[in-house]
Design a protein around this motif. Structure first.
Motif, PDB file in Angstrom:
ATOM      1  N   ILE A 179      10.533  41.566  30.764  1.00  0.00           N
ATOM      2  CA  ILE A 179      11.720  41.539  32.078  1.00  0.00           C
ATOM      3  C   ILE A 179      13.174  41.621  31.599  1.00  0.00           C
ATOM      4  N   SER A 180      13.939  42.190  31.927  1.00  0.00           N
ATOM      5  CA  SER A 180      15.322  42.663  31.194  1.00  0.00           C
ATOM      6  C   SER A 180      16.399  41.796  31.701  1.00  0.00           C
ATOM      7  N   VAL A 181      16.921  40.849  30.375  1.00  0.00           N
ATOM      8  CA  VAL A 181      17.624  39.732  31.195  1.00  0.00           C
ATOM      9  C   VAL A 181      19.399  39.816  30.469  1.00  0.00           C
ATOM     10  N   MET A 182      20.335  40.502  31.219  1.00  0.00           N
ATOM     11  CA  MET A 182      21.262  40.514  30.796  1.00  0.00           C
ATOM     12  C   MET A 182      22.582  39.643  31.293  1.00  0.00           C
ATOM     13  N   ASN A 183      23.279  38.807  29.823  1.00  0.00           N
ATOM     14  CA  ASN A 183      24.371  38.397  29.552  1.00  0.00           C
ATOM     15  C   ASN A 183      25.736  38.817  29.384  1.00  0.00           C
ATOM     16  N   TYR A 184      26.198  38.890  30.702  1.00  0.00           N
ATOM     17  CA  TYR A 184      27.366  38.929  29.992  1.00  0.00           C
ATOM     18  C   TYR A 184      29.194  38.480  31.035  1.00  0.00           C
ATOM     19  N   ASN A 185      29.809  38.005  29.894  1.00  0.00           N
ATOM     20  CA  ASN A 185      30.880  37.961  30.481  1.00  0.00           C
ATOM     21  C   ASN A 185      31.863  38.372  31.225  1.00  0.00           C
ATOM     22  N   VAL A 186      32.577  38.582  32.691  1.00  0.00           N
ATOM     23  CA  VAL A 186      33.106  39.300  32.669  1.00  0.00           C
ATOM     24  C   VAL A 186      34.294  39.708  32.924  1.00  0.00           C
ATOM     25  N   ARG A 187      35.018  37.843  32.709  1.00  0.00           N
ATOM     26  CA  ARG A 187      36.223  37.705  32.472  1.00  0.00           C
ATOM     27  C   ARG A 187      36.601  38.515  33.957  1.00  0.00           C
ATOM     28  N   LEU A 188      36.171  37.882  35.216  1.00  0.00           N
ATOM     29  CA  LEU A 188      37.201  37.654  36.513  1.00  0.00           C
ATOM     30  C   LEU A 188      36.979  39.095  37.324  1.00  0.00           C
ATOM     31  N   PHE A 189      36.190  40.429  36.519  1.00  0.00           N
ATOM     32  CA  PHE A 189      36.070  41.384  36.586  1.00  0.00           C
ATOM     33  C   PHE A 189      37.932  42.344  36.711  1.00  0.00           C
ATOM     34  N   ASN A 190      37.961  41.870  35.684  1.00  0.00           N
ATOM     35  CA  ASN A 190      39.559  41.850  34.760  1.00  0.00           C
ATOM     36  C   ASN A 190      40.798  41.817  36.583  1.00  0.00           C
ATOM     37  N   LEU A 191      40.258  40.679  36.992  1.00  0.00           N
ATOM     38  CA  LEU A 191      41.103  41.041  38.407  1.00  0.00           C
ATOM     39  C   LEU A 191      42.788  40.247  37.642  1.00  0.00           C
ATOM     40  N   TYR A 192      43.380  40.248  37.048  1.00  0.00           N
ATOM     41  CA  TYR A 192      44.715  40.128  36.968  1.00  0.00           C
ATOM     42  C   TYR A 192      45.154  40.734  35.805  1.00  0.00           C
ATOM     43  N   GLN A 193      44.738  41.855  35.504  1.00  0.00           N
ATOM     44  CA  GLN A 193      44.635  42.783  35.132  1.00  0.00           C
ATOM     45  C   GLN A 193      44.816  42.828  33.658  1.00  0.00           C
ATOM     46  N   TRP A 194      44.085  41.921  32.484  1.00  0.00           N
ATOM     47  CA  TRP A 194      43.647  42.216  31.472  1.00  0.00           C
ATOM     48  C   TRP A 194      43.848  43.395  30.339  1.00  0.00           C
ATOM     49  N   ILE A 195      43.069  43.996  31.190  1.00  0.00           N
ATOM     50  CA  ILE A 195      43.492  45.592  30.428  1.00  0.00           C
ATOM     51  C   ILE A 195      43.985  46.410  31.651  1.00  0.00           C
ATOM     52  N   PRO A 196      45.017  46.794  30.922  1.00  0.00           N
ATOM     53  CA  PRO A 196      46.000  47.641  31.578  1.00  0.00           C
ATOM     54  C   PRO A 196      45.433  49.265  32.468  1.00  0.00           C
ATOM     55  N   GLU A 197      44.223  48.892  32.969  1.00  0.00           N
ATOM     56  CA  GLU A 197      43.896  49.952  33.777  1.00  0.00           C
ATOM     57  C   GLU A 197      42.983  49.568  35.022  1.00  0.00           C
ATOM     58  N   LYS A 198      43.240  50.579  35.498  1.00  0.00           N
ATOM     59  CA  LYS A 198      42.896  50.520  37.192  1.00  0.00           C
ATOM     60  C   LYS A 198      40.841  50.665  37.006  1.00  0.00           C
ATOM     61  N   GLY A 199      40.586  50.277  38.257  1.00  0.00           N
ATOM     62  CA  GLY A 199      39.203  50.169  38.561  1.00  0.00           C
ATOM     63  C   GLY A 199      38.017  50.000  37.291  1.00  0.00           C
ATOM     64  N   ILE A 200      38.494  48.366  36.531  1.00  0.00           N
ATOM     65  CA  ILE A 200      37.406  48.340  35.407  1.00  0.00           C
ATOM     66  C   ILE A 200      36.799  47.505  36.586  1.00  0.00           C
ATOM     67  N   GLU A 201      37.090  46.690  37.806  1.00  0.00           N
ATOM     68  CA  GLU A 201      36.152  46.239  38.164  1.00  0.00           C
ATOM     69  C   GLU A 201      34.516  46.869  38.732  1.00  0.00           C
ATOM     70  N   SER A 202      35.226  48.535  38.838  1.00  0.00           N
ATOM     71  CA  SER A 202      34.232  48.995  39.366  1.00  0.00           C
ATOM     72  C   SER A 202      33.501  50.213  38.264  1.00  0.00           C
ATOM     73  N   LYS A 203      33.256  49.983  37.294  1.00  0.00           N
ATOM     74  CA  LYS A 203      33.051  50.147  36.230  1.00  0.00           C
ATOM     75  C   LYS A 203      32.213  49.612  35.252  1.00  0.00           C
ATOM     76  N   ILE A 204      32.608  47.964  35.397  1.00  0.00           N
ATOM     77  CA  ILE A 204      31.480  46.647  35.787  1.00  0.00           C
ATOM     78  C   ILE A 204      30.784  46.870  36.048  1.00  0.00           C
TER      79      ILE A 204
END
Length: 344
Positions: free
Chosen positions: A100-125
């Motif tokens: 079984i493959s198990v992934m753990n990931y804190n996604v930080r709201l899928f960059n909802l508030y643009q902490w990373i100044p780049e568009k489309g981060i949620e799609s990359k995740i």
């Protein structure tokens, strides 16, 4: 000391302080923060203390001085107690089909508030998750983002809070979820959720834990005076809350009738009381099959590991990977596990 020059005596003085602090940090997992709150901050600095003592050891080794024994002994004690800070594990090319493959990931709201100044981060995740295709996905700081479609997972359980912006934790699975729930932590949006997953003839319990955060900017050059006060004055209170949350989780886990897998963002290191409480008799998958420093949090100055996958000893840890993708302030981790002597 008599044979040391003045500068070497100064070096040895600071060496003694670093060795003492590192030695003190080794006993922190045994000391409840409610009683020893002022020492708790040391658990965050253990990796850098190890590096500092290694540099002192190297210095005395070059000088061919017996003072090297101080840091050497402290580092050996740490290695025997906690293992190596840097892991070397052989890759396993014979991963069983039933793993079984198990992934753990804190996604930080899928960059909802643009902490990373780049568009489309949620799609990359989303694309990253699809590519790696874990069987079970445990996410902290999850938000049902309108641009993120995770419907390729057949089952899910999410626990959300908030008024305008819904956020919380989620468990996605390709296997049926027959039961789910939450271990509520009082007076906080942090909590632990669980889902009982059926895989073949086995029912497995997956926990997803998110402990209280220090809420400190990882870029120290941007550390404000308020941040500094919060770090050194408020860290004790935060670690007290983490202790209480970890103890609540452990009480719940001990009543579980199923073999357990834990994914977590503990907001603390493997040298902390909270980690010791939650790990208990479980296996840290990074220590079992990981490589490198296992960095899971984007901290500029040294690698820090605060996200974990822990499993019952009955599981075989076939592989463990930390992904170097910066779509959040955390790095995703994934483990492939199988039940020992499993019969399909």
């Amino acid at each position: 000391m008599k044979n040391l020059r003045f500068f070497e005596k100064i070096v040895f003085f600071f060496n003694s302080i670093a060795a003492f602090l590192l030695l003190l940090s080794y006993i922190l997992p045994l000391l409840p923060p409610k009683t020893f709150a002022s020492f708790s901050v040391l658990s965050l600095g253990v990796p850098i203390l190890i590096v500092i003592n290694a540099l002192f050891l190297l210095y005395w080794l070059v000088k061919i001085k017996k003072q090297l024994l101080l840091s050497l002994v402290v580092l050996v004690v740490g290695y025997l107690s906690f293992g190596s800070l840097y892991k070397f594990s052989e890759s396993n090319s014979n991963i069983p089909e039933e793993a079984i493959s198990v992934m753990n990931y804190n996604v930080r709201l899928f960059n909802l508030y643009q902490w990373i100044p780049e568009k489309g981060i949620e799609s990359k995740i989303e694309e990253f998750i699809k590519k790696e295709a874990p069987d079970v996905l445990l996410m902290q700081e999850y938000h049902p983002h309108k641009n993120v479609d995770l419907s390729f997972f057949k089952y899910k359980f999410e626990k959300l809070s908030g008024n305008k912006t819904k956020y919380g934790q989620a468990i996605f699975s390709q296997y049926p979820i027959i039961n789910s729930g939450s271990v509520e932590f009082p007076n906080t949006s942090n909590n632990a959720i669980y889902a009982d997953v059926v895989k073949g003839k086995d029912t497995l319990r997956f926990y997803n834990i998110h402990l209280q955060s220090l809420r400190i900017d990882p870029n120290l050059e941007k550390l404000t005076e308020d941040d500094a006060q919060r770090l050194f004055k408020g860290v004790g209170n935060t670690f007290k809350r983490q202790q209480f949350q970890a103890e609540l989780f452990r009480l719940h886990k001990n009543k579980s009738p199923y073999k357990t897998v834990v994914g977590s963002d503990l907001n603390n290191t493997a040298f902390s009381y909270a980690y010791k409480e939650i790990k208990d008799n479980l296996v840290d998958n990074f220590k079992a099959a990981g490589n490198g420093f296992g960095r899971t949090y984007h901290f500029k100055f040294f690698p820090i590991r605060i996200d974990f996958i822990l499993t019952d000893p009955e599981f075989t840890v076939n592989s463990f990977k930390t992904y170097d993708v910066l779509y959040s302030d955390h790095y995703p981790i994934m483990s492939k596990i199988s039940l020992s002597n499993k019969e399909d």
